[in-house]
Design a protein around this motif. Sequence first.
Motif, PDB file in Angstrom:
ATOM      1  N   ASN A  54       0.830  -1.220   0.000  1.00  0.00           N
ATOM      2  CA  ASN A  54       0.000   0.000   0.000  1.00  0.00           C
ATOM      3  C   ASN A  54       0.860   1.264   0.000  1.00  0.00           C
ATOM      4  O   ASN A  54       0.469   2.279  -0.576  1.00  0.00           O
ATOM      5  N   THR A  55       2.017   1.211   0.645  1.00  0.00           N
ATOM      6  CA  THR A  55       2.912   2.375   0.630  1.00  0.00           C
ATOM      7  C   THR A  55       3.415   2.621  -0.795  1.00  0.00           C
ATOM      8  O   THR A  55       3.443   3.757  -1.276  1.00  0.00           O
ATOM      9  N   TRP A  56       3.766   1.532  -1.466  1.00  0.00           N
ATOM     10  CA  TRP A  56       4.254   1.656  -2.844  1.00  0.00           C
ATOM     11  C   TRP A  56       3.144   2.176  -3.776  1.00  0.00           C
ATOM     12  O   TRP A  56       3.331   3.137  -4.509  1.00  0.00           O
ATOM     13  N   ILE A  57       1.984   1.527  -3.714  1.00  0.00           N
ATOM     14  CA  ILE A  57       0.917   1.886  -4.653  1.00  0.00           C
ATOM     15  C   ILE A  57       0.397   3.304  -4.339  1.00  0.00           C
ATOM     16  O   ILE A  57       0.037   4.062  -5.238  1.00  0.00           O
ATOM     17  N   GLY A  58       0.398   3.659  -3.051  1.00  0.00           N
ATOM     18  CA  GLY A  58      -0.032   5.008  -2.673  1.00  0.00           C
ATOM     19  C   GLY A  58       0.897   6.064  -3.264  1.00  0.00           C
ATOM     20  O   GLY A  58       0.453   7.083  -3.795  1.00  0.00           O
ATOM     21  N   LEU A  59       2.184   5.791  -3.187  1.00  0.00           N
ATOM     22  CA  LEU A  59       3.189   6.712  -3.737  1.00  0.00           C
ATOM     23  C   LEU A  59       3.012   6.859  -5.255  1.00  0.00           C
ATOM     24  O   LEU A  59       2.947   7.971  -5.792  1.00  0.00           O
ATOM     25  N   VAL A  60       2.897   5.723  -5.927  1.00  0.00           N
ATOM     26  CA  VAL A  60       2.760   5.747  -7.391  1.00  0.00           C
ATOM     27  C   VAL A  60       1.473   6.465  -7.813  1.00  0.00           C
ATOM     28  O   VAL A  60       1.481   7.330  -8.687  1.00  0.00           O
TER      29      VAL A  60
END
Lengths: 197, 81
Positions: A155-161
């Motif tokens: 979720n941290t990755w997808i949120g950033l992207v």
Amino acid sequence: MKRSIRQIQKDETREKLLSAAHIVFGQKGIMAARMSDIAEAAGVSHGTVFVHFKTQETLVAAVIDDFGIRMGQRTHDMARNSGSLRDVLKAHLEGIREDEAFYTQLVIETRSLPPIARETMISIQSAVSFHINQAAQREMDAGVIKPMSMALLFNTWIGLVHYYLTNRDLFSPEKSVIETCGSMLIDHFMHMISSAN
Amino acid sequence: MKVCISCGMPMNSPEDFPLGDVSKDYCIHCARPDGSMQSFDEKLQGTTEFIIRTQGFDAKVARESARAMLSRQPAWKSVSQ
């Protein structure tokens, strides 16, 4: 069974409409695009669109379904050629890059679209998270990255992207935000989760 | 190229198939250890747990999402209603 010439032409027009709709949705927004915009982009009459798709909702659902299948294939291919987590993240961004405008609209509008949009997004993210999870688990076990919740890592990755995609006008107004910021996002994310910190 | 009838995953090479058996219409992730295909309830449970673990959804939402995803696959169109 052999298709008649009429059926072949009908299938080709349908494909042309799906492809035109995909582009127009990316440019104008999925809800904001009009059937007449799509007819014009596909080079067919307004009435022809309704022969193939009775309502705009049916067309939206067909385009999203088509996109989901394509992303599924792309995600699967990316996993085959990726070893490290960094490779998987890079391939993930490259996959998005190929359909950046449409994907971004889908992220922005998902909650106001027919349920198939949400289901397709969840399905795409499930496939991506599966491959990120596999690579991340290997690197956690090897002590390369910090131990952490798989859900929070994803979720941290997808949120950033998604933040960079949906605010492209702020970060990269002239061109693809993945092209401009993709490497920086991967470097930052890997630095954050690295055990070396 | 085949696509798994149970989860929709593309199956391009033998390692995508249960026990490497390319005659199967379902993938390695939808098979039991003996190579037979998981039931709808087993697949629904597994997919729900997977969504919770990798995306952190609420348990009820994860189950509904898993059901919606599976219901679009050829193997489960009739049983998931």
